[in-house]
Design a protein around this motif. Structure first.
Motif, PDB file in Angstrom:
ATOM      1  N   LEU A 188       0.814  -1.209   0.058  1.00 45.03           N
ATOM      2  CA  LEU A 188      -0.007  -0.060   0.001  1.00 45.03           C
ATOM      3  C   LEU A 188       0.895   1.232  -0.083  1.00 45.03           C
ATOM      4  CD1 LEU A 188      -2.844   1.224   0.233  1.00 45.03           C
ATOM      5  CD2 LEU A 188      -2.665   1.145   2.578  1.00 45.03           C
ATOM      6  N   ILE A 189       1.782   1.371   0.687  1.00 43.47           N
ATOM      7  CA  ILE A 189       2.850   2.367   0.889  1.00 43.47           C
ATOM      8  C   ILE A 189       3.557   2.500  -0.404  1.00 43.47           C
ATOM      9  CG2 ILE A 189       4.982   3.440   1.863  1.00 43.47           C
ATOM     10  CD1 ILE A 189       4.171   1.833   4.245  1.00 43.47           C
ATOM     11  N   PHE A 190       4.061   1.603  -1.269  1.00 42.37           N
ATOM     12  CA  PHE A 190       4.443   1.621  -2.618  1.00 42.37           C
ATOM     13  C   PHE A 190       3.605   2.315  -3.414  1.00 42.37           C
ATOM     14  CE2 PHE A 190       7.444  -2.001  -1.743  1.00 42.37           C
ATOM     15  CZ  PHE A 190       8.415  -1.319  -1.369  1.00 42.37           C
ATOM     16  N   ALA A 191       2.316   1.822  -3.411  1.00 39.88           N
ATOM     17  CA  ALA A 191       1.186   2.199  -4.225  1.00 39.88           C
ATOM     18  C   ALA A 191       0.832   3.444  -4.106  1.00 39.88           C
ATOM     19  CB  ALA A 191      -0.042   1.379  -4.019  1.00 39.88           C
ATOM     20  N   LEU A 192       0.793   4.360  -2.683  1.00 39.94           N
ATOM     21  CA  LEU A 192       0.556   5.573  -2.456  1.00 39.94           C
ATOM     22  C   LEU A 192       1.557   6.372  -3.017  1.00 39.94           C
ATOM     23  CD1 LEU A 192      -1.058   5.154   1.097  1.00 39.94           C
ATOM     24  CD2 LEU A 192      -2.169   5.522  -1.082  1.00 39.94           C
ATOM     25  N   VAL A 193       2.900   6.175  -2.719  1.00 44.42           N
ATOM     26  CA  VAL A 193       3.917   6.704  -3.164  1.00 44.42           C
ATOM     27  C   VAL A 193       3.746   7.187  -4.853  1.00 44.42           C
ATOM     28  CG1 VAL A 193       6.359   7.030  -3.583  1.00 44.42           C
ATOM     29  CG2 VAL A 193       5.605   6.255  -1.338  1.00 44.42           C
ATOM     30  N   PHE A 194       3.575   6.127  -5.534  1.00 48.27           N
ATOM     31  CA  PHE A 194       3.419   6.531  -7.087  1.00 48.27           C
ATOM     32  C   PHE A 194       2.089   6.922  -7.371  1.00 48.27           C
ATOM     33  CE2 PHE A 194       6.981   3.202  -6.840  1.00 48.27           C
ATOM     34  CZ  PHE A 194       7.786   4.258  -7.800  1.00 48.27           C
ATOM     35  N   ILE A 195       0.869   6.809  -6.682  1.00 48.71           N
ATOM     36  CA  ILE A 195      -0.153   7.714  -6.659  1.00 48.71           C
ATOM     37  C   ILE A 195      -0.045   9.113  -6.744  1.00 48.71           C
ATOM     38  CG2 ILE A 195      -2.579   7.924  -5.723  1.00 48.71           C
ATOM     39  CD1 ILE A 195      -2.872   5.050  -5.465  1.00 48.71           C
ATOM     40  N   MET A 196       0.819   9.490  -5.553  1.00 45.98           N
ATOM     41  CA  MET A 196       1.052  10.822  -5.130  1.00 45.98           C
ATOM     42  C   MET A 196       1.737  11.382  -6.565  1.00 45.98           C
ATOM     43  SD  MET A 196       1.517  11.423  -1.300  1.00 45.98           S
ATOM     44  CE  MET A 196       3.019  10.194  -0.951  1.00 45.98           C
ATOM     45  N   ALA A 197       2.622  10.723  -6.774  1.00 45.62           N
ATOM     46  CA  ALA A 197       3.834  11.077  -7.999  1.00 45.62           C
ATOM     47  C   ALA A 197       2.952  11.411  -9.186  1.00 45.62           C
ATOM     48  CB  ALA A 197       4.992  10.013  -8.256  1.00 45.62           C
ATOM     49  N   ALA A 198       2.198  10.233  -9.600  1.00 41.46           N
ATOM     50  CA  ALA A 198       1.194  10.511 -10.693  1.00 41.46           C
ATOM     51  C   ALA A 198       0.357  11.590 -10.632  1.00 41.46           C
ATOM     52  CB  ALA A 198       0.552   9.049 -11.183  1.00 41.46           C
ATOM     53  N   SER A 199      -0.088  11.897  -9.491  1.00 37.21           N
ATOM     54  CA  SER A 199      -1.339  12.784  -9.274  1.00 37.21           C
ATOM     55  C   SER A 199      -0.762  14.034  -9.632  1.00 37.21           C
ATOM     56  CB  SER A 199      -1.921  12.688  -7.835  1.00 37.21           C
ATOM     57  OG  SER A 199      -2.794  11.606  -7.813  1.00 37.21           O
ATOM     58  N   PHE A 200       0.446  14.440  -8.912  1.00 40.03           N
ATOM     59  CA  PHE A 200       1.035  15.715  -9.194  1.00 40.03           C
ATOM     60  C   PHE A 200       1.439  15.748 -10.824  1.00 40.03           C
ATOM     61  CE2 PHE A 200       2.914  15.173  -4.677  1.00 40.03           C
ATOM     62  CZ  PHE A 200       1.749  15.861  -4.139  1.00 40.03           C
ATOM     63  N   LYS A 201       1.881  14.703 -11.542  1.00 38.96           N
ATOM     64  CA  LYS A 201       2.012  15.064 -12.783  1.00 38.96           C
ATOM     65  C   LYS A 201       0.782  15.353 -13.543  1.00 38.96           C
ATOM     66  CE  LYS A 201       6.102  12.109 -12.698  1.00 38.96           C
ATOM     67  NZ  LYS A 201       6.154  11.838 -11.426  1.00 38.96           N
ATOM     68  N   PHE A 202      -0.287  14.535 -13.393  1.00 41.77           N
ATOM     69  CA  PHE A 202      -1.507  14.918 -13.869  1.00 41.77           C
ATOM     70  C   PHE A 202      -2.293  16.274 -13.559  1.00 41.77           C
ATOM     71  CE2 PHE A 202      -1.895  10.081 -14.219  1.00 41.77           C
ATOM     72  CZ  PHE A 202      -1.899   9.838 -15.585  1.00 41.77           C
ATOM     73  N   ILE A 203      -1.989  16.741 -12.360  1.00 41.88           N
ATOM     74  CA  ILE A 203      -2.222  18.008 -11.996  1.00 41.88           C
ATOM     75  C   ILE A 203      -1.811  19.040 -12.635  1.00 41.88           C
ATOM     76  CG2 ILE A 203      -2.402  19.599 -10.063  1.00 41.88           C
ATOM     77  CD1 ILE A 203      -2.982  17.174  -8.182  1.00 41.88           C
ATOM     78  N   ASP A 204      -0.685  19.034 -12.877  1.00 43.83           N
ATOM     79  CA  ASP A 204       0.094  19.962 -13.914  1.00 43.83           C
ATOM     80  C   ASP A 204       1.379  19.509 -14.566  1.00 43.83           C
ATOM     81  OD1 ASP A 204       0.975  22.436 -14.613  1.00 43.83           O
ATOM     82  OD2 ASP A 204       1.390  23.381 -12.665  1.00 43.83           O
ATOM     83  N   ILE A 205       0.815  18.824 -15.468  1.00 44.10           N
ATOM     84  CA  ILE A 205       1.810  18.223 -16.504  1.00 44.10           C
ATOM     85  C   ILE A 205       2.793  19.090 -17.164  1.00 44.10           C
ATOM     86  CG2 ILE A 205       0.293  18.130 -18.764  1.00 44.10           C
ATOM     87  CD1 ILE A 205       1.976  14.889 -17.365  1.00 44.10           C
ATOM     88  N   ALA A 206       2.268  20.243 -17.410  1.00 46.36           N
ATOM     89  CA  ALA A 206       3.108  21.521 -18.167  1.00 46.36           C
ATOM     90  C   ALA A 206       4.238  21.706 -17.050  1.00 46.36           C
ATOM     91  CB  ALA A 206       2.437  22.569 -18.229  1.00 46.36           C
ATOM     92  N   ALA A 207       4.128  21.863 -15.852  1.00 54.08           N
ATOM     93  CA  ALA A 207       5.158  22.190 -14.753  1.00 54.08           C
ATOM     94  C   ALA A 207       6.200  20.847 -14.764  1.00 54.08           C
ATOM     95  CB  ALA A 207       4.392  22.215 -13.630  1.00 54.08           C
ATOM     96  N   THR A 208       5.522  19.859 -14.894  1.00 56.29           N
ATOM     97  CA  THR A 208       6.448  18.400 -14.885  1.00 56.29           C
ATOM     98  C   THR A 208       7.213  18.602 -16.123  1.00 56.29           C
ATOM     99  OG1 THR A 208       4.743  17.407 -13.359  1.00 56.29           O
ATOM    100  CG2 THR A 208       6.438  16.012 -14.748  1.00 56.29           C
TER     101      THR A 208
END
Length: 144
Positions: free
Chosen positions: A22-42
């Motif tokens: 679950l921790i592994f999944a949550l880390v990568f969910i957060m990482a992907a979420s930040f990318k999707f929220i502002d893909i241009a900034a990424t």
């Protein structure tokens, strides 16, 4: 040296494995979420590191992270996903927090080292697998 184990070994080890997944999944969910929220900034962050096609790489990174989340949550192709994740995390350590970043910001060294501790956990997980509970047996999907 042998560790003393009680009769509830299976219970706590199952809980530990599921918590780790679950921790592994949550880390990568957060990482992907930040990318999707502002893909241009990424994309801008990737471009600043000197990589070509930054927006495409941002999308590919987000999709990779979602795939890793699926593997960690379901247990399917778990060991393979953990190895891919370990390689990805090491790449990120050097590309975005490596030695060239330390002189401008000492906290970058801490970020760099943190990637290695995460990688160690991923490698350990790759060796030991997803556990027996809530894990899809991906072996049955592979050709014989």
């Amino acid at each position: 040296m042998v560790m003393v184990t009680g009769s509830n070994k299976a219970g706590w080890t199952t809980a530990a494995v599921l918590t780790g997944r679950l921790i592994f999944a949550l880390v990568f969910i957060m990482a992907a979420s930040f990318k999707f929220i502002d893909i241009a900034a990424t994309g801008d962050y990737i471009a600043a590191a000197g990589f070509p096609l930054p927006k495409l790489l941002a999308w590919l990174a987000a999709l990779l992270e979602l795939g890793l989340v699926a593997c960690f949550l379901t247990g399917a192709y778990f060991s393979e996903a953990a190895l891919v994740a370990a390689a990805y995390v090491l790449f990120l350590a050097f590309a975005f927090h490596g030695p060239s970043h330390w002189t401008g910001n000492q906290s970058e060294f801490g970020f760099f080292v943190d990637h290695f501790t995460f990688t160690a956990g991923l490698l350990f997980a790759a060796v030991h697998g997803p556990g027996r509970v809530l894990a899809i047996n991906s072996k049955r999907f592979l050709p014989r």
